[in-house]
Design a protein around this motif. Structure first.
Motif, PDB file in Angstrom:
ATOM      1  N   LEU A  63       0.824  -1.210   0.000  1.00 18.14           N
ATOM      2  CA  LEU A  63       0.000   0.000   0.000  1.00 18.14           C
ATOM      3  C   LEU A  63       0.861   1.265   0.000  1.00 18.14           C
ATOM      4  O   LEU A  63       0.584   2.240  -0.700  1.00 18.14           O
ATOM      5  CB  LEU A  63      -0.925   0.001   1.217  1.00 18.14           C
ATOM      6  N   LEU A  64       1.916   1.227   0.828  1.00 15.15           N
ATOM      7  CA  LEU A  64       2.780   2.400   0.910  1.00 15.15           C
ATOM      8  C   LEU A  64       3.513   2.646  -0.401  1.00 15.15           C
ATOM      9  O   LEU A  64       3.700   3.808  -0.797  1.00 15.15           O
ATOM     10  CB  LEU A  64       3.791   2.235   2.048  1.00 15.15           C
ATOM     11  N   GLU A  66       2.638   2.321  -3.501  1.00 16.47           N
ATOM     12  CA  GLU A  66       1.829   3.073  -4.467  1.00 16.47           C
ATOM     13  C   GLU A  66       1.823   4.564  -4.127  1.00 16.47           C
ATOM     14  O   GLU A  66       2.022   5.419  -4.995  1.00 16.47           O
ATOM     15  CB  GLU A  66       0.405   2.524  -4.473  1.00 16.47           C
ATOM     16  N   HIS A  67       1.597   4.879  -2.854  1.00 14.41           N
ATOM     17  CA  HIS A  67       1.548   6.274  -2.443  1.00 14.41           C
ATOM     18  C   HIS A  67       2.934   6.923  -2.468  1.00 14.41           C
ATOM     19  O   HIS A  67       3.067   8.110  -2.782  1.00 14.41           O
ATOM     20  CB  HIS A  67       0.945   6.379  -1.039  1.00 14.41           C
ATOM     21  N   ALA A  68       3.964   6.144  -2.108  1.00 14.94           N
ATOM     22  CA  ALA A  68       5.321   6.682  -2.089  1.00 14.94           C
ATOM     23  C   ALA A  68       5.768   7.080  -3.485  1.00 14.94           C
ATOM     24  O   ALA A  68       6.389   8.143  -3.678  1.00 14.94           O
ATOM     25  CB  ALA A  68       6.281   5.651  -1.500  1.00 14.94           C
ATOM     26  N   ARG A  69       5.455   6.233  -4.467  1.00 13.43           N
ATOM     27  CA  ARG A  69       5.819   6.566  -5.849  1.00 13.43           C
ATOM     28  C   ARG A  69       5.156   7.870  -6.294  1.00 13.43           C
ATOM     29  O   ARG A  69       5.774   8.720  -6.931  1.00 13.43           O
ATOM     30  CB  ARG A  69       5.414   5.429  -6.784  1.00 13.43           C
ATOM     31  N   ARG A  70       3.868   7.992  -5.944  1.00 11.23           N
ATOM     32  CA  ARG A  70       3.131   9.184  -6.333  1.00 11.23           C
ATOM     33  C   ARG A  70       3.706  10.428  -5.659  1.00 11.23           C
ATOM     34  O   ARG A  70       3.881  11.480  -6.273  1.00 11.23           O
ATOM     35  CB  ARG A  70       1.657   9.012  -5.981  1.00 11.23           C
ATOM     36  N   ALA A  71       4.005  10.304  -4.364  1.00 14.84           N
ATOM     37  CA  ALA A  71       4.525  11.442  -3.608  1.00 14.84           C
ATOM     38  C   ALA A  71       5.893  11.881  -4.124  1.00 14.84           C
ATOM     39  O   ALA A  71       6.153  13.082  -4.308  1.00 14.84           O
ATOM     40  CB  ALA A  71       4.606  11.098  -2.126  1.00 14.84           C
ATOM     41  N   GLU A  74       5.549  13.624  -7.493  1.00 21.12           N
ATOM     42  CA  GLU A  74       5.065  14.991  -7.353  1.00 21.12           C
ATOM     43  C   GLU A  74       6.155  15.918  -6.831  1.00 21.12           C
ATOM     44  O   GLU A  74       6.297  17.059  -7.291  1.00 21.12           O
ATOM     45  CB  GLU A  74       3.854  15.031  -6.412  1.00 21.12           C
TER      46      GLU A  74
END
Length: 311
Positions: A63-64, A66-71, A74
């Motif tokens: 789960l992390l 996916e969000h880490a890549r996005r963060a 950005e």
């Protein structure tokens, strides 16, 4: 969690190996392991399951990731955008322009070359009179002004101003006007007894200079109709409402039943200026540089001879 920790976690999660991740990140393995452990302690859950033979993502780790890549993506984009802006290659530039600017070849050349050189920069165009552009520059509501002020214009000390175009003001008359067939040039005084079409908005550089020419010839123009745009003024001339003094570029406007004649006075010289604040940031300076280059490349305007007509 910080940016570095997220990058470390992504590398380990994608490599599924601390040693390969450390090599990819150009760091030693112990600090990499320390940062991953610190993340797990902060989040209160295990992100990676480790054995002597393998590293695997836990459900929380998946789960992390996916969000880490996005963060990180950005943050990288934001950093690159800021760097581009600092180099004058990104952001937005607010550009004011007067009615006659789009009539010039330089206008298309300027925006074509600027967009080619700085494709990430947004150009915010604002159609404004010369007076309003000067006020907007003073209020920092505009970055660059492309304007046509009267000949007696004196820029404020905090402005940088460059001439990018020179032409002349001419008198535009209905094709059946008594002066339309007059031989040779017209003196401004020849216009004194005739009706004018003028600009409704004060602060128009062309209108101000036309009024100045009339005053110096000893009369005030008798304006019988006004319009808010110079192209509309020209259309009203074609309709036979009256004559008007406009830049020579309006000969190319394609309006029928209008004759343009040269004024026999040196005061009819006209200039297009590009201006910015002296403390302007790099991006407006880039735009002004492109304007000066476009002015050099564009074909110099032809100063008209005795008559020019569109029928």
């Amino acid at each position: 969690m910080d940016y570095r920790q997220l990058r470390y976690f992504i590398a380990v999660a994608e490599e599924l190996s601390f040693s390969r991740a450390a090599k990819r990140l150009h760091v030693s393995q112990p600090p990499l392991s320390t940062q991953i452990k610190a993340m797990e302690e902060e989040l209160g859950t295990q992100l990676l399951s480790r054995t002597r033979r393998a590293v695997a993502l836990t459900q929380a780790g998946q789960l992390l990731l996916e969000h880490a890549r996005r963060a990180v993506s950005e943050l990288d984009l934001a950093s690159e955008t800021v760097r581009r802006a600092a180099r004058g290659e990104a952001g937005a530039v607010r550009v004011g322009f007067t009615d006659s600017v789009p009539m010039l070849d330089m206008f298309a050349e300027l925006f074509r070359s600027f967009r080619a050189s700085y494709p990430r920069v947004k150009i915010e165009l604002r159609h404004m009179s010369t007076a309003k552009q000067l006020q907007a520059l003073a209020d920092a509501e505009l970055d660059v002004a492309i304007m046509r002020p009267p000949l007696d214009f004196r820029p404020a000390a905090d402005l940088q101003v460059h001439v990018v175009w020179r032409d002349r003001l001419m008198v535009f008359l209905p094709i059946d006007h008594p002066l339309a067939a007059a031989p040779g040039k017209l003196a401004v005084a020849d216009l004194a007894e005739h009706e004018f079409v003028g600009m409704a908005e004060s602060g128009c550089g062309v209108g101000d200079q036309a009024a100045m020419l009339c005053r110096r010839a000893g009369f005030a123009p008798r304006i019988v109709q006004e319009a808010h745009e110079l192209r509309t003024v020209l259309s009203l001339v074609a309709a036979g409402i009256g004559l008007s003094i406009l830049p020579s570029c309006y000969q190319q406007a394609g309006v029928m039943n209008v004759v343009a004649k040269t004024l026999d006075t040196p005061d009819a010289e006209s200039r297009m200026l590009v201006a910015m604040r002296s403390n302007a940031s790099l991006l407006p300076r880039r735009f002004v540089e492109c304007a000066l280059q476009a002015a050099t490349r564009s074909t110099p305007p032809l100063v008209p001879g005795v008559t020019a007509a569109s029928r």
